[in-house]
Design an enzyme around this catalytic site. Structure first.
Site, short mmCIF file in Angstrom:
data_model
loop_
_atom_site.label_atom_id
_atom_site.label_comp_id
_atom_site.label_asym_id
_atom_site.label_seq_id
_atom_site.Cartn_x
_atom_site.Cartn_y
_atom_site.Cartn_z
N HIS A 48 -1.43 7.26 3.95
CA HIS A 48 -0.48 5.91 4.33
C HIS A 48 0.58 6.90 3.73
O HIS A 48 1.63 5.53 3.41
CB HIS A 48 -0.94 5.11 3.42
N CYS A 53 1.01 -1.20 0.05
CA CYS A 53 -0.13 -0.11 -0.12
C CYS A 53 0.66 1.10 0.03
O CYS A 53 0.73 2.14 -0.55
CB CYS A 53 -1.25 -0.15 0.47
#
Length: 534
Positions: A153, A90
Site C-alpha cells: 500500500h 491505511c
C-alpha cells in the site's frame, strides 16, 4: 511536563523544548546499550492489522471474548492502551510506520484540497519516494533478512515495490483486495511472490463476495511460519512485517472459521487472525527463539464504522472511526511481547505511535536513526524494558492539516470534521449514531484561535469540551500551544505523492504477467488531479 497525579500541566520552556526535539535523539541507542551487554540481537516481528478497532479484542473489553490468543499475548507482555496511528487512513499510516516520519514529511498526503484523506488506489501515480529511508533498508546494515507478508500500500508501480525499498521477500499485494473487476475498465489486483505477480485476486486467489470465504489468512500464516523456520535454520536475524488485511472490507475468513463468531463475518475474520497469532507465537516457542524475538501487535487505523456493523470493527468508548482524527480514528490496539525481556502482565499508558516502531526496531538492532532528517518516532525500548514513561505529544493529521494534538491527558482540536452531509445521505458515515453537536461536524470547522479541549482520562469519548474560561483549560493550552508552535516552526512538508491519478498506471501488466498470460492493455494516459472526497 505532566505532574503525575495532579491532572495539571505546567510549561518549563527549556525542558519542554528538550522533550519535543531532543527526546528522540536522547532515547536512540538506549536499547542497543541495554541489549549489547547480553549480546542480544533480536528478531523483529510487526503484526499490523487492517482497520481493526481498539475495542475488537477481549483484553480491551469486547464482550464476545473471542480473542484468547491475543489476550494471552497481552498477559505475557505489555498492553499499551494509549497507542496511535500516524494517520486515520491505511497508506499514510503504513508509510509513517516504515519511515518513522509523519505523512506530511514523507509525502503521503495530498494538497488537492484541504484536510483530505488520500491513499494509494490503483490509479495513483505516486508512491513512497526514493528519498525516504525505510526500516528494512536500515536493518540490512545489521544483517537482517526482511520479508513483508500481506498488503504493501505504498505504491503499486514498479519503482515503489517493497523489494526496491529494503525487503528481500514479499508475498502479498500492492493494493487493497477490492473487486472483482472486469479487467476492461479496471484490472483485478495482482498478488506477488517477490518481484513478480503470481495471480490476481478473485481469479487465482478467490474471495467469495457473497459468503466472505477466502483462504488468504491461512496463506499468510503459512508464509510467516515458513519464513521464521527458514531464517532460524540459517541462524539469520529477521524482520517480518506481517501486514494482513482480512478485517478490511470486503471482510473474509476461511471456511473453517466461518460462522463461529457471535459477531458475524467480521468476528470470523478476527477469530482466524487470533488463531494465527497464537500459532505464530507458539511456533517461536517451539523453535526456541521466543526469547530472541520482539513481537508487536497493532492496527493501521481505527475501525471503519462506515462499513459496519457487518463488515466494521469496534472502537470501544472512542468517538467515530477510520478517516477521522477523533480517538476512534487513530487510537489502536497495541501489545508488545518479548519473553524474558518484557515483564508479563504490564500496562503502560505511554503515549505511543506507529512511527515509534521504526525507532524502536533500529535501537533493538543496535543501529542509529538517520541523522539527516527529522524522525518523529521515539525509541520505546526504555518503556518496554525498564517501565519508564516519557512525556511526548501526539499529532493528529488529516491530509495536509494538523487537526489535533494530545499531550498528557489533554487533547486539543484545532479543526473538526467527520464527513459531508452529501456523503452521509448516501450512507457513508464515519460517526454513525455518534453525533455530538459542535464536535462531529459535517463541514470543516476551524478552532485554531480557541481550540476545543478534552480531558481524555475523564472523557475518552470526546463529548464534553472544557470551558475556555477555566483555569484548567488555560493552563493546559499554554503547554499545548507551545508544542504546536515549535512543531510548525520546524515542519518542512515533503513533496505530496498523492495528488495525481491516471487510469493508465493501474495494474494492467505487472511484472510476471507474461508468464501467466495475464497482461492487459492499458488505456491512453490521461493524468489528472485525484478527487479526494473526505
Amino acid at each position: 511536563v505532566v505532574i503525575a497525579g495532579s491532572g495539571v500541566m505546567s510549561l518549563v520552556p527549556v525542558i519542554l523544548s528538550f522533550c519535543i526535539f531532543a527526546l528522540s535523539a536522547w532515547l536512540h541507542g538506549s536499547a542497543a546499550g541495554l541489549l549489547r551487554n547480553n549480546e542480544i540481537v533480536p528478531n523483529i516481528l510487526i503484526m499490523l492489522m487492517d482497520d481493526m478497532g481498539w475495542g475488537d479484542l477481549g483484553v480491551f473489553g469486547h464482550p464476545s471474548k473471542e480473542t484468547p490468543n491475543i489476550d494471552q499475548m497481552a498477559l505475557e507482555g505489555m498492553l499499551l492502551p494509549d497507542f496511535y496511528a500516524a494517520n486515520p487512513l491505511c497508506s499514510p499510516s503504513r508509510a509513517a510506520l516504515l519511515t518513522g516520519r509523519l505523512p506530511i514529511r514523507n509525502g503521503f498526503y495530498t494538497t488537492n484540497a484541504h484536510a483530505r484523506n488520500a491513499y494509494t488506489p490503483q490509479n495513483i501515480v505516486g508512491g513512497i519516494p526514493d528519498s525516504e529511508l525505510l526500516l528494512p533498508e536500515l536493518l540490512k546494515k545489521a544483517g537482517y533478512v526482511n520479508k513483508i507478508i500481506g498488503k504493501w500500500h505504498l505504491g503499486h508501480r514498479l519503482q515503489y515495490h517493497p523489494l526496491k525499498h529494503g525487503f528481500d521477500e514479499w508475498f502479498g499485494s500492492p493494493n487493497c483486495h477490492f473487486g472483482p473487476y472486469d479487467n476492461k475498465e479496471v484490472p483485478n489486483i495482482p498478488v506477488y511472490r517477490d518481484k513478480e505477480m503470481i495471480g490476481r485476486y478473485y481469479e487465482d486467489f478467490k474471495i467469495d463476495r457473497k459468503t466472505g470465504e477466502a483462504n488468504l489468512t491461512q496463506m499468510y500464516l503459512q508464509e510467516a511460519l515458513d519464513f521464521i523456520g527458514k531464517q532460524h535454520m540459517k541462524g539469520q536475524p529477521f524482520f517480518l512485517y506481517w501486514a494482513i488485511d482480512a478485517t478490511h472490507s470486503p471482510v473474509y475468513a476461511s471456511k473453517y472459521f466461518q460462522g463461529i463468531s457471535q459477531r458475524g463475518i467480521y468476528g470470523d475474520a478476527v477469530r482466524e487472525i487470533d488463531d494465527s497469532v497464537g500459532k505464530i507465537l507458539a511456533y517461536l516457542h517451539q523453535q526456541g527463539i521466543a526469547k530472541n524475538t520482539f513481537v508487536f501487535f497493532t492496527s493501521d487505523n481505527g475501525a471503519a464504522l462506515s462499513t459496519g456493523p457487518k463488515e466494521g470493527g469496534n472502537n470501544g468508548p472512542f468517538l467515530c472511526g477510520k478517516h477521522t482524527t477523533f480517538e476512534g480514528g487513530m487510537r489502536e490496539p497495541a501489545i508488545a511481547w518479548w519473553p524474558g525481556h518484557i515483564a508479563a502482565g504490564q500496562v503502560s499508558h505511554q503515549l505511543g505511535s506507529l512511527m515509534d516502531l521504526f525507532s524502536t526496531a533500529l535501537s533493538l538492532a543496535g543501529l542509529q536513526p538517520p541523522s539527516d532528517r527529522i524522525i518523529d518516532g521515539i525509541d520505546l525500548s526504555p518503556i518496554f524494558l525498564q517501565g519508564k514513561v516519557i512525556d511526548r505529544p501526539i499529532f493528529y493529521y488529516r491530509g495536509n492539516e494538523m487537526m489535533a494534538v494530545r499531550f498528557g491527558l489533554y487533547k486539543a482540536h484545532y479543526w473538526t470534521w467527520s464527513n459531508s452531509w452529501e456523503e452521509q445521505k448516501q450512507g457513508i458515515n464515519f460517526c454513525p449514531e455518534q453525533n455530538v453537536t459542535g464536535i462531529t461536524t459535517s463541514t470543516q470547522e476551524e478552532h485554531t484561535k480557541i481550540p476545543l479541549l478534552f480531558h481524555l482520562g475523564r472523557d475518552p469519548g470526546e463529548k464534553y469540551p472544557l470551558s475556555v474560561t477555566s483555569a484548567e483549560y488555560q493552563d493546559a493550552m499554554r503547554g499545548i500551544s507551545a508544542i504546536v508552535q515549535q512543531h510548525k516552526d520546524m515542519l518542512i512538508p515533503g513533496e505530496p505523492q498523492l495528488n495525481m491519478c491516471d487510469q493508465a498506471v493501474m495494474n494492467w501488466s505487472p511484472p510476471g504477467c507474461e508468464k501467466l498470460k495475464k497482461c492487459l492493455t492499458p488505456p491512453p494516459s490521461r493524468p489528472e488531479k485525484c478527487l479526494w472526497m473526505h
